[in-house]
Design a protein around this motif. Structure first.
Motif, mmCIF file in Angstrom:
data_model
loop_
_atom_site.group_PDB
_atom_site.id
_atom_site.type_symbol
_atom_site.label_atom_id
_atom_site.label_comp_id
_atom_site.label_asym_id
_atom_site.label_seq_id
_atom_site.Cartn_x
_atom_site.Cartn_y
_atom_site.Cartn_z
ATOM 1 N N GLU A 155 -3.504 -0.156 6.249
ATOM 2 C CA GLU A 155 -3.870 -0.399 4.850
ATOM 3 C C GLU A 155 -5.136 0.382 4.492
ATOM 4 O O GLU A 155 -5.202 1.048 3.451
ATOM 5 C CB GLU A 155 -4.091 -1.887 4.611
ATOM 6 N N GLU B 30 3.828 -0.227 0.572
ATOM 7 C CA GLU B 30 3.231 1.044 0.996
ATOM 8 C C GLU B 30 2.944 1.046 2.497
ATOM 9 O O GLU B 30 3.135 2.059 3.171
ATOM 10 C CB GLU B 30 1.926 1.306 0.234
ATOM 11 N N GLU C 3 -5.785 0.052 -4.146
ATOM 12 C CA GLU C 3 -5.257 -0.862 -3.137
ATOM 13 C C GLU C 3 -4.012 -0.270 -2.489
ATOM 14 O O GLU C 3 -3.456 0.707 -2.986
ATOM 15 C CB GLU C 3 -4.909 -2.210 -3.783
ATOM 16 N N ALA C 4 -3.594 -0.894 -1.397
ATOM 17 C CA ALA C 4 -2.347 -0.529 -0.735
ATOM 18 C C ALA C 4 -1.517 -1.804 -0.601
ATOM 19 O O ALA C 4 -1.963 -2.778 0.008
ATOM 20 C CB ALA C 4 -2.620 0.070 0.640
ATOM 21 N N GLY C 5 -0.339 -1.788 -1.193
ATOM 22 C CA GLY C 5 0.529 -2.959 -1.146
ATOM 23 C C GLY C 5 1.345 -3.010 0.140
ATOM 24 O O GLY C 5 1.390 -2.055 0.914
ATOM 25 N N GLU C 6 1.965 -4.128 0.349
ATOM 26 C CA GLU C 6 2.785 -4.327 1.551
ATOM 27 C C GLU C 6 3.888 -3.282 1.657
ATOM 28 O O GLU C 6 4.179 -2.789 2.741
ATOM 29 C CB GLU C 6 3.386 -5.743 1.554
#
Length: 135
Positions: free
Chosen positions: A89, A55, A50-53
């Motif tokens: 994202e 990142e 996943e890609a967090g906020e």
């Protein structure tokens, strides 16, 4: 087309192609692209990549770092549009998934070399033992 101030019809005339011929030429590339996208999507889902906020924010900062000072706020605002953040994202997830696949392939390659060396050492030891027994 737009960069050359050329529309599709002019392009097709210049290339002496029909719309259908252009589609057929693009079909294999499109199929590879879709397949790659589906595989990456499945790998990222299976591995919970996943890609967090944070990142996404870092990526936007990186993308705008070299922007002209007067243009940076405008660019940051555009990149923070929900659709753009979603696109960013997916780019981050694809990059992380490719890294995961590369790391996995390297680890498997290294493990295979280690197993091969270990097998050679075992084979050599067995050969030496057999030679000693024959003497």
């Amino acid at each position: 087309f737009q960069s050359n101030q050329q529309n599709l019809e002019d392009y097709l005339n210049n290339m002496k192609k029909t719309v259908e011929e252009l589609r057929e030429e693009g079909r294999p590339s499109a199929a590879r692209s879709i397949t790659r996208s589906l595989v990456l999507g499945q790998v990222s889902e299976d591995n919970k990549i996943e890609a967090g906020e944070a990142e996404i924010d870092e990526e936007i900062e990186s993308m705008t770092a070299s922007a002209a000072p007067g243009k940076k706020p405008e660019l940051v605002k555009a990149l923070n549009d929900p659709q753009m953040r979603h696109s960013i994202e997916h780019t981050i997830i694809a990059r992380k998934t490719m890294k995961h696949l590369t790391d996995t392939a390297e680890a498997n390659k290294s493990a295979k070399k280690t197993r091969s060396r270990s097998k050679k050492a075992t084979d050599n030891a067995e050969t030496e033992n057999a030679d000693k027994e024959e003497k």
